[in-house]
Each structure stands twice: as C-alpha cells, then as structure tokens.
Design an enzyme around this catalytic site. Structure first.
Site, PDB file in Angstrom:
ATOM      1  N   ASP A  21      33.240  -1.398   2.361  1.00 31.44           N
ATOM      2  CA  ASP A  21      33.451  -2.354   3.266  1.00 31.44           C
ATOM      3  C   ASP A  21      32.106  -3.492   3.080  1.00 31.44           C
ATOM      4  O   ASP A  21      31.204  -2.783   2.542  1.00 31.44           O
ATOM      5  CB  ASP A  21      33.308  -1.576   4.927  1.00 31.44           C
ATOM      6  CG  ASP A  21      32.355  -3.283   5.706  1.00 31.44           C
ATOM      7  OD1 ASP A  21      33.203  -3.640   5.621  1.00 31.44           O
ATOM      8  OD2 ASP A  21      32.547  -2.676   6.374  1.00 31.44           O
ATOM      9  N   ASP A  29      37.693  -3.522   2.167  1.00 29.76           N
ATOM     10  CA  ASP A  29      38.332  -4.615   1.788  1.00 29.76           C
ATOM     11  C   ASP A  29      38.132  -5.005   0.457  1.00 29.76           C
ATOM     12  O   ASP A  29      38.446  -4.256  -0.151  1.00 29.76           O
ATOM     13  CB  ASP A  29      37.680  -5.567   2.809  1.00 29.76           C
ATOM     14  CG  ASP A  29      35.897  -5.845   2.376  1.00 29.76           C
ATOM     15  OD1 ASP A  29      35.770  -5.704   1.076  1.00 29.76           O
ATOM     16  OD2 ASP A  29      35.072  -5.788   3.273  1.00 29.76           O
ATOM     17  N   ASP A 199      57.373   3.318  -2.263  1.00 27.54           N
ATOM     18  CA  ASP A 199      57.201   4.191  -1.159  1.00 27.54           C
ATOM     19  C   ASP A 199      58.773   4.745  -0.157  1.00 27.54           C
ATOM     20  O   ASP A 199      59.012   3.925  -0.214  1.00 27.54           O
ATOM     21  CB  ASP A 199      56.401   3.743   0.169  1.00 27.54           C
ATOM     22  CG  ASP A 199      56.521   4.756   1.787  1.00 27.54           C
ATOM     23  OD1 ASP A 199      55.591   5.725   1.530  1.00 27.54           O
ATOM     24  OD2 ASP A 199      57.144   4.216   2.434  1.00 27.54           O
ATOM     25  N   HIS A 330      47.102  10.225  -0.381  1.00 20.52           N
ATOM     26  CA  HIS A 330      46.892   9.544   0.780  1.00 20.52           C
ATOM     27  C   HIS A 330      47.068  10.068   2.041  1.00 20.52           C
ATOM     28  O   HIS A 330      47.442  10.279   3.107  1.00 20.52           O
ATOM     29  CB  HIS A 330      46.620   8.403   1.001  1.00 20.52           C
ATOM     30  CG  HIS A 330      48.324   7.972   1.256  1.00 20.52           C
ATOM     31  ND1 HIS A 330      49.149   7.663   0.120  1.00 20.52           N
ATOM     32  CD2 HIS A 330      49.206   6.983   2.322  1.00 20.52           C
ATOM     33  CE1 HIS A 330      49.807   7.583   0.037  1.00 20.52           C
ATOM     34  NE2 HIS A 330      49.887   7.149   1.551  1.00 20.52           N
TER      35      HIS A 330
END
Length: 558
Positions: A21, A29, A199, A330
């Site tokens: 960040d 980001d 995905d 993840h």
C-alpha cells in the site's frame, strides 16, 4: 509438445489488495506493485498474475466485476496500469490479469439494465427463469451456500448465481454476451497485457434446460452442489475453442486455466499443442481430502498423500502439455502449514517444499509470501475473518452439529484469509505493508517472518527461492528442469519424495526426506555432482548411498 516462449519462465501471483500500500488507506495498490518490481525481478520472476483489480463492490474480493474496462479507485487508475505494463516490459516481465467471465457484478451496467427489464435484451445476458410452485426454479446450491437463485423483486422471476448473489452468471449461450467478452479481452491485449489467468471457466456451460433440471438434495438444506450439474453440461469445448480463436490465439498470449473435474481424456483439449489454454493449474494436492459435506469433514493430507498426488498429475499430463504447479494461492491455506505437519514446520521444511514444487515438470507459480515462508494465521475468533467462504463453512459445520469451538478450529485452517493477510515486508508496524489501518489483520508472526530479514541472509528461504529460480534458467540444466520427463524413484518408500528428471543427455535425481528423522537412500547410480542442497552438507554413506537429514532436499546429477 511444441516449445513456447513461456515454458522456462517463473510466475508469481499478486493479490493486489494485500501486497503493498503506497497511499496509507490500508489497501494495496498498483503503484505498490510498481515499487516492488525490482524485488520480484531479483527473485527471478518473469510472469506476474494480478488477482482482480477491476472496478468492483468487493462482495467476493474483486471477483465480482462491475466494469471490465476500468481499475477500481482503491487500486489506482488506468494510468497506473499503463505504467505498470511499461515498467514490467522494461524488465522483460509479463503481466497477466484475472479473466472473470462466468459472472459479473450485480452492479455491472448489463445487470442493472436486466433488472429494469428482465424480459428485454439485457435480461438475455443472464439466466433468468420463472419460479416454480412459489420457490426457486430448481434446487442448485451456490458455491457459497444457500440457493443459487435470487428472486427479482416484484416478480416471480429469479436470476442464477453459482457464486455470491452479487455475482450473477453471464449467459454464454447468448452470442452477444460472448462477443462483448471477446472485445474486452482484445482491448486488454492491445494495451500490452501478456495473457490471463482464467477464473472458474468450466462453469460457463450449464446443463440445459435449467427449469426442468433437478437433483435430489445432498445436504439437509435441500440443495445440491453445482458440480453435479456441471458433469452433465455438454459443449463447454465449443465455447472455449471460440474464446481462444477470437482472442488468445491472435496475440500468442499465455493463458492458465482454473480447471476442476476435467476428464483425463480431455486434457489434450485443454493444454495440448492446440489446446484451449496454454496451461492449467495442478489442483490434485489442494483438493485431496476435501469433503462434499464441508470443511469440517475434510481429511488431512499426509506427506505420502502429497507425494502420490504430485506423481499422479505428472503421469497424467506426461508430454501432452505444461501444467502449472502451486503450493498455495489466494483460495487456499498457506502451503507450508497445510502440507508440512505442524510439529515439523521449519525453515528447512519450507525449503524442502519449494524444491519439490520447482523440480516437478511444470511452470512454477509462487504465491506472494510463499518465498519468505508466510504461514497460516492463528486466528482467534470468527470476527477476525473476512472471507465469505469461511463464514459459510462455519455455518455449515454448526448446522451439522459441530460445536462452535470445533467448527472454528476446522474452518480457520482452510480459510482463504490465511493467504490474504498483508505481505510481511519488514518488522515495522503493520509489517511495512501500510502506514494506515490494514483492510485485513496482519499476521502476528510478522516480526519473525518478513522479507527485510531475509534479503541479505544467504541462508534464508528467500535466498533459497532465488537459487530455485536460477536453477530453472541455468543453461547447464534448463533443458532437463523444464522439459525432462518426471520418473518417480522409490515411490513406495514412506516419507521419501524422490524422482528423476530425465532429458536426452542428462539425469537429475531429486531427493526429499519428508520427515524429521534421518533416512538413508540408495542411489540408482553414482552421483556426478550435487546441484542443489537445502542444508550445508551431504552425507555420502558410500558412492551410491546418501544419508538425508530431516527435511533435507537434494538435487544431484547422476
């Protein structure tokens, strides 16, 4: 197998929200990724996959996309993305984005128009059906629990969402939808994207007609999970062939599919020389022991189970194509906490696991934090967990009669938040991830496990991962490491993971002692050279015998 530009590369998955960040808002980001490109280059990374950073309401952490053509302001803007692509190119690195096209967000413009007029043009972009006897059109269960149908207010109509109710499924039977998707994909390629991770792609084909398609329930809730329907869905290959021909093939793109439940005979269709995708992930290890009843009923994976799963995939894929190997991502718990017994976890064991992944035939994907040995988080309550899947599985366990204490213990091990906590850069506040309040708790072990403490330590896990990436690219061994056959060695020996990598002019033997006790291994022939060792010494008992210390991993040329 035809040789491709990406075969000898090393890939790295970034979960942008938790990487770095630069604004102090507690969320990672794109500028934070730019800032760390040199770190990744030094690690030996060539290909970077970004989990979704498109505009999203974040019902499922960005996998619910409201605008495919824009970057969510929390991550920056399109100028930042353009700069990331340019800076990556300067370093001979390639950027992949997540392609999420089974569903979009209920805040996408298409869905808003569909809700305003369910019988109109945009209603046909989704699966909208009439209710049946005052209930849902059928009893499909969402992956996140409950009915896969959500009622449209003021009507007897329902829309389909195999995932969260804020993730309506796109109707791939509608050519207008497919064309919109292809236009978007090619737009990203023209911006300089190298490819996509794809995905939940098998879900795009449903068993039709939906309205008459029902199964007997598989749980007390009266619903049935989607995989039963997907087994009967015919024709996904037609969609995938069109997708490839209209987009990927035109750009020599690298694509890696998230593919579950594929039939062995279909593997050449997925990743053969003319397959739908360049590669697909090996999930054989990650799905082992999973129960259709829920996480509370999962069976722990043992070292011998892990070895067997890896070898099954290697045999199944053979020379058809190039699989992509992972130990975590993840959606999974941390690999070192999942595959190494808790009382045996050590730096040596972490190096062992990395060696096994990198030396198997396939394109290795490192997940952020894997290279520094980030572990599962010792969550102490459900209040600390953000993940919708974990919360659903806790409810499932409670409804199955499991005590709250046992239910929490079972779901916290498998929680996706284990891999989503912020990257641990150093031992300063919030592990150097942010100057603000992190969106998800930082793991309390960050003072013990962080990148800064490992960068200049030649014996650290991070330094060892650099050796693994360098070995893959070393001209002396790359032909064998990238393309050599995988031949299991002494596969019946308990808690020994050993295999040969064999090319025309070279044989490398990989030896891994998957336990804390020493183990003596007889070699098939004399050792010519020790190529890699996760400990300082090698104990040669004789010319053809090696005594392996606990969790010692060796690569030797024979």
């Amino acid at each position: 197998m035809k040789k491709k530009w990406w075969h000898g590369k090393v890939a790295y998955q970034i979960y942008p929200k938790s990487f770095n960040d630069t604004t102090g808002n507690g969320v990672g980001d794109l500028r934070g990724i730019i800032e760390k490109l040199d770190y990744l280059k030094e690690l030996g990374v060539d290909i970077i996959w970004l989990s979704p950073c498109y505009c999203s309401p974040f019902a499922d952490q960005g996998y619910d996309i409201s605008d495919y053509y824009n970057i969510d302001p929390v991550f920056g803007n399109m100028d930042d993305m353009d700069e990331l692509l340019a800076e990556a190119k300067k370093r001979d690195m390639y950027i992949l984005m997540d392609l999420v096209v089974n569903h979009c967000s209920d805040e996408h413009e298409w869905f808003k128009k569909a809700m305003a007029d369910p019988d109109g043009e945009y209603g046909k972009y989704f699966y909208i059906e009439e209710g049946k006897d005052g209930k849902e059109p059928n009893n499909w269960r969402s992956y996140f629990g409950g009915s896969a149908w959500e009622k449209i207010p003021g009507t007897n109509k329902y829309y389909l969402h195999l995932f969260h109710k804020k993730q309506p499924d796109l109707n791939w039977e509608n050519k207008k939808v497919r064309d919109e998707i292809y236009t978007m994909i090619n737009w990203w390629f023209e911006k300089g994207l190298a490819g996509f991770r794809i995905d939940a792609i098998i879900n795009i084909k449903k068993a039709l007609p939906i309205i008459d398609y029902c199964y007997s329930p598989d749980r007390e809730d009266g619903f049935v999970e989607p995989h039963r329907m997907l087994k009967d869905a015919i024709g996904v290959g037609d969609f995938l062939t069109e997708l490839k021909n209209e987009t990927f093939a035109k750009h020599d793109a690298f694509t890696v599919g998230e593919v579950f439940d594929e039939r062995e005979e279909d593997i050449p269709l997925f990743i053969g020389d003319d397959g739908y995708f360049s590669s697909m992930f090996d999930f054989n290890e990650t799905i082992f022991g999973k129960s259709r009843n829920g996480w509370y009923d999962c069976k722990p994976i043992t070292p011998d189970d892990y070895k067997r799963c890896c070898f099954e995939t290697q045999e199944k894929i053979g020379d058809i194509g190039m699989i992509s190997t992972i130990i975590e991502n993840h959606d999974e718990p941390r690999g070192v906490s999942h595959y190494i017994p808790a009382d045996e976890l050590s730096e040596t064991a972490k190096k062992f696991l990395g060696t096994m992944q990198f030396m198997l035939r396939g394109l290795p994907f490192i997940y952020q934090g894997q290279e520094i040995g980030m572990e599962n988080v010792n969550f102490t309550s459900m209040e600390q967990i953000d993940d919708i899947s974990t919360r659903d599985q806790y409810r499932v366990a409670i409804e199955a009669g499991i005590s709250p204490e046992e239910a929490f213990a079972s779901v916290k091990h498998y929680s996706r938040d284990n891999s989503r906590t912020p990257f641990q850069w150093d031992d300063s506040k919030n592990a150097g991830f942010t100057t603000g309040t992190p969106w998800l708790m930082v793991s309390p072990d960050y003072k013990r496990i962080n990148a800064a403490s490992q960068i200049n330590d030649p014996n650290s896990l991070l330094s060892y991962y650099k050796k693994l990436t360098a070995l893959r690219k070393n001209p002396e061994y790359s032909e064998t490491v990238v393309y050599g056959k995988t031949v299991p060695y002494l596969p019946e020996t308990s808690r020994l993971m050993a295999f040969e990598r064999v090319s025309e002019n070279q044989t490398l033997l990989v030896l891994g002692n998957f336990q804390t006790q020493p183990q003596t291994v007889k070699l098939p022939s004399k050792c010519k050279k020790v190529v890699l060792n996760n400990l300082e010494n090698v104990d040669f008992v004789s010319d053809t015998e090696i005594k392996l210390e606990g969790y010692q991993a060796l690569v030797v040329e024979i």
